[in-house]
Design a protein around this motif. Structure first.
Motif, PDB file in Angstrom:
ATOM      1  N   ILE A 160      -6.663  10.773   0.682  1.00 16.32           N
ATOM      2  CA  ILE A 160      -7.702  11.800   0.794  1.00 16.32           C
ATOM      3  C   ILE A 160      -7.122  13.168   0.479  1.00 16.32           C
ATOM      4  CG2 ILE A 160      -9.233  12.990   2.415  1.00 16.32           C
ATOM      5  CD1 ILE A 160      -9.638  10.212   3.763  1.00 16.32           C
ATOM      6  N   LEU A 161      -5.953  13.479   1.024  1.00 16.80           N
ATOM      7  CA  LEU A 161      -5.313  14.774   0.762  1.00 16.80           C
ATOM      8  C   LEU A 161      -5.024  14.961  -0.729  1.00 16.80           C
ATOM      9  CD1 LEU A 161      -2.795  15.050   3.733  1.00 16.80           C
ATOM     10  CD2 LEU A 161      -4.810  16.480   3.325  1.00 16.80           C
ATOM     11  N   LEU A 162      -4.537  13.913  -1.371  1.00 12.65           N
ATOM     12  CA  LEU A 162      -4.227  13.991  -2.787  1.00 12.65           C
ATOM     13  C   LEU A 162      -5.506  14.232  -3.591  1.00 12.65           C
ATOM     14  CD1 LEU A 162      -1.994  13.787  -4.918  1.00 12.65           C
ATOM     15  CD2 LEU A 162      -2.462  11.339  -5.031  1.00 12.65           C
ATOM     16  N   ARG A 163      -6.547  13.521  -3.267  1.00 16.07           N
ATOM     17  CA  ARG A 163      -7.816  13.683  -3.978  1.00 16.07           C
ATOM     18  C   ARG A 163      -8.392  15.079  -3.770  1.00 16.07           C
ATOM     19  NH1 ARG A 163     -13.237  11.575  -2.042  1.00 16.07           N
ATOM     20  NH2 ARG A 163     -14.590  12.388  -3.633  1.00 16.07           N
TER      21      ARG A 163
ATOM     22  N   PRO B 283      -3.526  13.350 -12.884  1.00 16.83           N
ATOM     23  CA  PRO B 283      -2.277  12.729 -13.345  1.00 16.83           C
ATOM     24  C   PRO B 283      -1.649  13.545 -14.475  1.00 16.83           C
ATOM     25  CG  PRO B 283      -4.026  11.114 -13.218  1.00 16.83           C
ATOM     26  CD  PRO B 283      -4.654  12.451 -13.003  1.00 16.83           C
ATOM     27  N   SER B 284      -0.333  13.572 -14.479  1.00 18.02           N
ATOM     28  CA  SER B 284       0.361  14.316 -15.543  1.00 18.02           C
ATOM     29  C   SER B 284       0.107  13.629 -16.865  1.00 18.02           C
ATOM     30  CB  SER B 284       1.862  14.388 -15.248  1.00 18.02           C
ATOM     31  OG  SER B 284       2.403  13.098 -15.241  1.00 18.02           O
ATOM     32  N   GLU B 285       0.013  14.414 -17.922  1.00 14.76           N
ATOM     33  CA  GLU B 285      -0.242  13.868 -19.242  1.00 14.76           C
ATOM     34  C   GLU B 285       1.048  13.662 -20.023  1.00 14.76           C
ATOM     35  OE1 GLU B 285      -3.203  16.197 -21.213  1.00 14.76           O
ATOM     36  OE2 GLU B 285      -4.529  16.144 -19.491  1.00 14.76           O
TER      37      GLU B 285
ATOM     38  N   VAL C 145       0.840  -1.203   0.000  1.00 16.84           N
ATOM     39  CA  VAL C 145       0.000   0.000   0.000  1.00 16.84           C
ATOM     40  C   VAL C 145       0.875   1.253   0.000  1.00 16.84           C
ATOM     41  CG1 VAL C 145      -1.767   1.284   1.277  1.00 16.84           C
ATOM     42  CG2 VAL C 145      -1.915  -1.213   1.105  1.00 16.84           C
ATOM     43  N   PHE C 146       1.924   1.247   0.803  1.00 16.12           N
ATOM     44  CA  PHE C 146       2.834   2.400   0.854  1.00 16.12           C
ATOM     45  C   PHE C 146       3.441   2.668  -0.520  1.00 16.12           C
ATOM     46  CE2 PHE C 146       7.041   4.283   1.413  1.00 16.12           C
ATOM     47  CZ  PHE C 146       6.724   5.403   2.164  1.00 16.12           C
ATOM     48  N   LYS C 147       3.925   1.620  -1.183  1.00 14.81           N
ATOM     49  CA  LYS C 147       4.525   1.787  -2.512  1.00 14.81           C
ATOM     50  C   LYS C 147       3.485   2.292  -3.521  1.00 14.81           C
ATOM     51  CE  LYS C 147       8.189   0.609  -3.706  1.00 14.81           C
ATOM     52  NZ  LYS C 147       9.317   1.466  -3.999  1.00 14.81           N
ATOM     53  N   THR C 148       2.271   1.795  -3.429  1.00 15.79           N
ATOM     54  CA  THR C 148       1.211   2.215  -4.345  1.00 15.79           C
ATOM     55  C   THR C 148       0.868   3.689  -4.146  1.00 15.79           C
ATOM     56  OG1 THR C 148       0.305  -0.016  -4.391  1.00 15.79           O
ATOM     57  CG2 THR C 148      -1.156   1.765  -5.099  1.00 15.79           C
ATOM     58  N   VAL C 149       0.730   4.105  -2.903  1.00 20.20           N
ATOM     59  CA  VAL C 149       0.409   5.510  -2.622  1.00 20.20           C
ATOM     60  C   VAL C 149       1.561   6.410  -3.069  1.00 20.20           C
ATOM     61  CG1 VAL C 149      -0.096   7.181  -0.786  1.00 20.20           C
ATOM     62  CG2 VAL C 149      -1.203   4.943  -0.768  1.00 20.20           C
ATOM     63  N   THR C 150       2.782   5.981  -2.841  1.00 21.44           N
ATOM     64  CA  THR C 150       3.947   6.743  -3.288  1.00 21.44           C
ATOM     65  C   THR C 150       3.929   6.912  -4.806  1.00 21.44           C
ATOM     66  OG1 THR C 150       5.238   5.927  -1.415  1.00 21.44           O
ATOM     67  CG2 THR C 150       6.471   6.835  -3.247  1.00 21.44           C
TER      68      THR C 150
ATOM     69  N   LEU D 199       1.282   6.816  -6.725  1.00 23.98           N
ATOM     70  CA  LEU D 199       0.176   7.725  -7.051  1.00 23.98           C
ATOM     71  C   LEU D 199       0.631   9.180  -6.959  1.00 23.98           C
ATOM     72  CD1 LEU D 199      -3.157   6.478  -5.432  1.00 23.98           C
ATOM     73  CD2 LEU D 199      -2.806   7.221  -7.771  1.00 23.98           C
ATOM     74  N   TYR D 200       1.382   9.485  -5.912  1.00 28.79           N
ATOM     75  CA  TYR D 200       1.893  10.848  -5.762  1.00 28.79           C
ATOM     76  C   TYR D 200       2.799  11.208  -6.933  1.00 28.79           C
ATOM     77  CZ  TYR D 200       0.006  12.496  -1.357  1.00 28.79           C
ATOM     78  OH  TYR D 200      -0.834  12.986  -0.393  1.00 28.79           O
TER      79      TYR D 200
END
Length: 76
Positions: free
Chosen positions: A63-66, A72-74, A35-40, A42-43
């Motif tokens: 939640i903060l990111l949302r 997401p960058s294009e 989960v940590f790697k996935t969230v990282t 995503l950032y």
């Protein structure tokens, strides 16, 4: 962005707990690493600095990111 894709992305934080629960059942405490790697990642996708540590609440980070409204960058 298509409406159905936008709706799916808006569900990420609301379904986060369900995903973590399933991963924890399958992988035990090692799920936190996944989960940590996935969230990282995503950032990174949202071109944001992941300024949180392994022990912090990853759900809060989602939640903060949302709420920040970043997309997401294009560039990919």
């Amino acid at each position: 962005m298509r409406r159905d894709v936008e709706d799916t992305r808006s569900e990420i934080s609301s379904r986060f707990d369900n995903v973590v629960e399933v991963l924890t059942i399958a992988f035990g405490e090692g799920a936190h690493v996944l989960v940590f790697k996935t969230v990282t990642e995503l950032y990174k996708e949202y071109s944001q600095r992941a300024g949180f540590t392994f022990g912090e609440s990853l759900r809060d980070q989602i939640i903060l990111l949302r709420e920040s409204g970043y997309r997401p960058s294009e560039a990919k």
